[in-house]
Design a protein around this motif. Structure first.
Motif, PDB file in Angstrom:
ATOM      1  N   HIS A   6       4.153   0.483  13.926  1.00 21.71           N
ATOM      2  CA  HIS A   6       3.160  -0.503  13.512  1.00 21.71           C
ATOM      3  C   HIS A   6       1.965   0.172  12.850  1.00 21.71           C
ATOM      4  CE1 HIS A   6       4.543  -3.966  16.377  1.00 21.71           C
ATOM      5  NE2 HIS A   6       5.364  -3.737  15.373  1.00 21.71           N
ATOM      6  N   ILE A   7       1.554   1.297  13.362  1.00 16.93           N
ATOM      7  CA  ILE A   7       0.411   2.011  12.793  1.00 16.93           C
ATOM      8  C   ILE A   7       0.720   2.469  11.376  1.00 16.93           C
ATOM      9  CG2 ILE A   7      -0.971   4.118  12.958  1.00 16.93           C
ATOM     10  CD1 ILE A   7      -0.829   3.834  16.002  1.00 16.93           C
ATOM     11  N   VAL A   8       1.924   3.026  11.183  1.00 13.49           N
ATOM     12  CA  VAL A   8       2.327   3.490   9.844  1.00 13.49           C
ATOM     13  C   VAL A   8       2.418   2.299   8.880  1.00 13.49           C
ATOM     14  CG1 VAL A   8       4.190   4.540   8.512  1.00 13.49           C
ATOM     15  CG2 VAL A   8       3.516   5.528  10.709  1.00 13.49           C
ATOM     16  N   ALA A   9       2.993   1.200   9.341  1.00 14.23           N
ATOM     17  CA  ALA A   9       3.110   0.013   8.494  1.00 14.23           C
ATOM     18  C   ALA A   9       1.737  -0.532   8.125  1.00 14.23           C
ATOM     19  CB  ALA A   9       3.931  -1.059   9.212  1.00 14.23           C
ATOM     20  N   PHE A  10       0.848  -0.562   9.109  1.00 11.36           N
ATOM     21  CA  PHE A  10      -0.510  -1.040   8.861  1.00 11.36           C
ATOM     22  C   PHE A  10      -1.208  -0.159   7.821  1.00 11.36           C
ATOM     23  CE2 PHE A  10      -5.078  -0.806   9.846  1.00 11.36           C
ATOM     24  CZ  PHE A  10      -5.430  -2.144   9.718  1.00 11.36           C
ATOM     25  N   GLY A  11      -1.089   1.154   8.009  1.00 11.02           N
ATOM     26  CA  GLY A  11      -1.711   2.068   7.057  1.00 11.02           C
ATOM     27  C   GLY A  11      -1.148   1.902   5.661  1.00 11.02           C
ATOM     28  N   GLY A  12       0.154   1.661   5.562  1.00 13.79           N
ATOM     29  CA  GLY A  12       0.772   1.469   4.256  1.00 13.79           C
ATOM     30  C   GLY A  12       0.274   0.224   3.549  1.00 13.79           C
ATOM     31  N   ILE A  13       0.118  -0.862   4.297  1.00  8.70           N
ATOM     32  CA  ILE A  13      -0.371  -2.116   3.702  1.00  8.70           C
ATOM     33  C   ILE A  13      -1.815  -1.970   3.250  1.00  8.70           C
ATOM     34  CG2 ILE A  13      -0.884  -4.539   4.166  1.00  8.70           C
ATOM     35  CD1 ILE A  13       1.502  -4.540   6.088  1.00  8.70           C
ATOM     36  N   VAL A  14      -2.633  -1.324   4.083  1.00  7.10           N
ATOM     37  CA  VAL A  14      -4.035  -1.109   3.701  1.00  7.10           C
ATOM     38  C   VAL A  14      -4.122  -0.234   2.449  1.00  7.10           C
ATOM     39  CG1 VAL A  14      -6.213  -0.038   4.409  1.00  7.10           C
ATOM     40  CG2 VAL A  14      -4.933  -1.433   6.028  1.00  7.10           C
ATOM     41  N   LEU A  15      -3.282   0.791   2.386  1.00  2.90           N
ATOM     42  CA  LEU A  15      -3.266   1.681   1.226  1.00  2.90           C
ATOM     43  C   LEU A  15      -2.886   0.919  -0.038  1.00  2.90           C
ATOM     44  CD1 LEU A  15      -3.528   4.514   0.045  1.00  2.90           C
ATOM     45  CD2 LEU A  15      -1.153   4.933   0.702  1.00  2.90           C
ATOM     46  N   LEU A  16      -1.874   0.061   0.058  1.00  6.24           N
ATOM     47  CA  LEU A  16      -1.476  -0.737  -1.096  1.00  6.24           C
ATOM     48  C   LEU A  16      -2.615  -1.663  -1.533  1.00  6.24           C
ATOM     49  CD1 LEU A  16       2.208  -1.682  -0.161  1.00  6.24           C
ATOM     50  CD2 LEU A  16       1.442  -0.104  -1.952  1.00  6.24           C
ATOM     51  N   LEU A 138      -4.308  -9.853   8.191  1.00  6.65           N
ATOM     52  CA  LEU A 138      -3.497  -8.668   8.451  1.00  6.65           C
ATOM     53  C   LEU A 138      -3.615  -8.139   9.878  1.00  6.65           C
ATOM     54  CD1 LEU A 138      -1.684  -6.354   7.370  1.00  6.65           C
ATOM     55  CD2 LEU A 138      -3.809  -5.152   6.748  1.00  6.65           C
ATOM     56  N   VAL A 139      -4.832  -7.924  10.346  1.00  7.67           N
ATOM     57  CA  VAL A 139      -5.057  -7.215  11.608  1.00  7.67           C
ATOM     58  C   VAL A 139      -4.388  -7.875  12.803  1.00  7.67           C
ATOM     59  CG1 VAL A 139      -6.820  -6.457  13.256  1.00  7.67           C
ATOM     60  CG2 VAL A 139      -7.148  -6.066  10.805  1.00  7.67           C
ATOM     61  N   PRO A 140      -4.469  -9.220  12.992  1.00 10.53           N
ATOM     62  CA  PRO A 140      -3.837  -9.827  14.175  1.00 10.53           C
ATOM     63  C   PRO A 140      -2.328  -9.547  14.286  1.00 10.53           C
ATOM     64  CG  PRO A 140      -5.337 -11.371  13.164  1.00 10.53           C
ATOM     65  CD  PRO A 140      -5.219 -10.219  12.217  1.00 10.53           C
ATOM     66  N   GLN A 141      -1.680  -9.234  13.169  1.00 11.61           N
ATOM     67  CA  GLN A 141      -0.253  -8.940  13.204  1.00 11.61           C
ATOM     68  C   GLN A 141       0.047  -7.565  13.801  1.00 11.61           C
ATOM     69  OE1 GLN A 141       1.883  -9.970   9.519  1.00 11.61           O
ATOM     70  NE2 GLN A 141      -0.031 -10.873   8.754  1.00 11.61           N
ATOM     71  N   PHE A 142      -1.004  -6.738  13.908  1.00 11.44           N
ATOM     72  CA  PHE A 142      -0.812  -5.371  14.398  1.00 11.44           C
ATOM     73  C   PHE A 142      -1.596  -5.074  15.677  1.00 11.44           C
ATOM     74  CE2 PHE A 142       0.217  -5.281   9.928  1.00 11.44           C
ATOM     75  CZ  PHE A 142       1.350  -4.490   9.879  1.00 11.44           C
ATOM     76  N   LEU A 155      -6.614   1.692  14.632  1.00  8.85           N
ATOM     77  CA  LEU A 155      -6.343   0.993  13.377  1.00  8.85           C
ATOM     78  C   LEU A 155      -7.493   1.177  12.391  1.00  8.85           C
ATOM     79  CD1 LEU A 155      -4.721  -2.377  14.546  1.00  8.85           C
ATOM     80  CD2 LEU A 155      -3.605  -0.300  13.717  1.00  8.85           C
ATOM     81  N   SER A 156      -8.711   1.166  12.893  1.00  8.97           N
ATOM     82  CA  SER A 156      -9.867   1.381  12.031  1.00  8.97           C
ATOM     83  C   SER A 156      -9.832   2.764  11.396  1.00  8.97           C
ATOM     84  CB  SER A 156     -11.160   1.212  12.841  1.00  8.97           C
ATOM     85  OG  SER A 156     -12.297   1.443  12.036  1.00  8.97           O
ATOM     86  N   ALA A 161      -8.848   6.402   6.860  1.00 17.89           N
ATOM     87  CA  ALA A 161      -8.181   7.588   6.325  1.00 17.89           C
ATOM     88  C   ALA A 161      -7.387   7.263   5.067  1.00 17.89           C
ATOM     89  CB  ALA A 161      -7.268   8.200   7.384  1.00 17.89           C
ATOM     90  N   GLY A 162      -6.627   6.173   5.106  1.00 17.29           N
ATOM     91  CA  GLY A 162      -5.816   5.808   3.955  1.00 17.29           C
ATOM     92  C   GLY A 162      -6.657   5.451   2.742  1.00 17.29           C
ATOM     93  N   THR A 163      -7.715   4.673   2.987  1.00 20.07           N
ATOM     94  CA  THR A 163      -8.581   4.246   1.879  1.00 20.07           C
ATOM     95  C   THR A 163      -9.321   5.424   1.268  1.00 20.07           C
ATOM     96  OG1 THR A 163      -8.885   2.099   2.969  1.00 20.07           O
ATOM     97  CG2 THR A 163     -10.433   2.681   1.218  1.00 20.07           C
ATOM     98  N   VAL A 164      -9.888   6.276   2.114  1.00 17.24           N
ATOM     99  CA  VAL A 164     -10.656   7.395   1.588  1.00 17.24           C
ATOM    100  C   VAL A 164      -9.736   8.380   0.874  1.00 17.24           C
ATOM    101  CG1 VAL A 164     -10.607   9.004   3.563  1.00 17.24           C
ATOM    102  CG2 VAL A 164     -12.635   8.872   2.109  1.00 17.24           C
ATOM    103  N   ALA A 165      -8.505   8.553   1.354  1.00 21.21           N
ATOM    104  CA  ALA A 165      -7.569   9.464   0.690  1.00 21.21           C
ATOM    105  C   ALA A 165      -7.258   8.983  -0.724  1.00 21.21           C
ATOM    106  CB  ALA A 165      -6.283   9.580   1.504  1.00 21.21           C
ATOM    107  N   TRP A 166      -7.008   7.691  -0.870  1.00 17.75           N
ATOM    108  CA  TRP A 166      -6.687   7.148  -2.193  1.00 17.75           C
ATOM    109  C   TRP A 166      -7.863   7.284  -3.151  1.00 17.75           C
ATOM    110  CZ3 TRP A 166      -3.791   6.134  -6.041  1.00 17.75           C
ATOM    111  CH2 TRP A 166      -4.193   5.229  -7.035  1.00 17.75           C
ATOM    112  N   PHE A 167      -9.037   6.855  -2.714  1.00 17.76           N
ATOM    113  CA  PHE A 167     -10.170   6.875  -3.626  1.00 17.76           C
ATOM    114  C   PHE A 167     -10.709   8.283  -3.880  1.00 17.76           C
ATOM    115  CE2 PHE A 167     -10.487   2.273  -2.537  1.00 17.76           C
ATOM    116  CZ  PHE A 167     -10.375   1.805  -3.843  1.00 17.76           C
ATOM    117  N   LEU A 168     -10.522   9.191  -2.933  1.00 19.76           N
ATOM    118  CA  LEU A 168     -10.863  10.588  -3.202  1.00 19.76           C
ATOM    119  C   LEU A 168      -9.933  11.146  -4.275  1.00 19.76           C
ATOM    120  CD1 LEU A 168     -11.602  12.152   0.325  1.00 19.76           C
ATOM    121  CD2 LEU A 168     -13.234  11.602  -1.486  1.00 19.76           C
TER     122      LEU A 168
END
Length: 211
Positions: A6-16, A138-142, A155-156, A161-168
């Motif tokens: 669930h954590i990996v899936a959540f991170g992937g959706i946020v990254l997208l 999104l969040v209530p699903q995870f 989750l936060s 991490a995902g957002t900062v990695a992409w924009f960096l």
């Protein structure tokens, strides 16, 4: 407890979500192109902090209350749209004025630039009610029923991490092309295009309605 899957899936959706074109992307590109990689990265961190805050707000129900309240939603929408319009008009004025000078090497930029870029990224994200709607859905699903502080913080942190990695990455790529963006014509084009994009996004945000 939320599983690793669930954590990996959540991170992937946020990254997208972070990778989709929007005001956050426009702000990082402009900051990186005009003021340099460091300023773009500062804006990226500000955006990531905003995303992390939305995750916490959604997990604790604050974002849901805001989305459910017509008055609160409208206030955030109007302020957010006004801020995007302000950024867009400012960029267009610089473009029409011949393009602003690069800020990266000035003493004032060293003192204020990164913090201003951070605040710009943070405000662009937290004043976007569409972000609230996204994370409320999104969040209530995870997050499991009766989730504790630890689960919310995990989750936060993943969202941050995902957002900062992409924009960096975006800031780094654009920043490496600084010599290209240093040309007055290119700077005017960047200011003009991002200014028009931000104005368009501000107008679009102003018309957003609650589902």
């Amino acid at each position: 407890m939320t599983s690793m899957t669930h954590i990996v899936a959540f991170g992937g959706i946020v990254l997208l979500g972070a990778m989709s074109p929007g005001p956050d992307f426009a702000v990082v590109v402009r900051r990186s192109a005009i003021s340099g990689r460091g300023h773009g990265m500062a804006a990226a961190v500000g955006i990531a902090v905003g995303v992390s805050a939305w995750v916490v707000a959604a997990a604790t129900g604050i974002a849901a209350l805001m989305a459910a309240s017509a008055a609160a939603f409208t206030v955030v929408k109007v302020v957010g749209a006004g801020y995007l319009l302000y950024l867009g008009v400012r960029s267009l004025r610089v473009a029409l004025g011949g393009g602003g000078a690069l800020e990266l090497d000035t003493a004032a930029a060293v003192r204020r630039g990164p913090w201003a870029a951070f605040a710009e990224g943070l405000l662009t994200n937290v004043l976007n009610p569409k972000a609230a709607l996204f994370f409320v859905a999104l969040v209530p699903q995870f997050v499991s029923s009766g989730a504790g502080v630890g689960e919310t913080l995990v989750l936060s942190a993943v969202a941050l991490a995902g957002t900062v990695a992409w924009f960096l990455l975006v800031a780094g790529i654009v920043g490496t092309l600084r010599k290209v963006f240093a040309r007055p014509g290119v700077r005017r084009a960047v200011d003009g295009l991002t200014g028009a994009a931000l104005i368009g996004l501000g107008i679009r945000l102003a018309t957003v309605t609650r589902p």
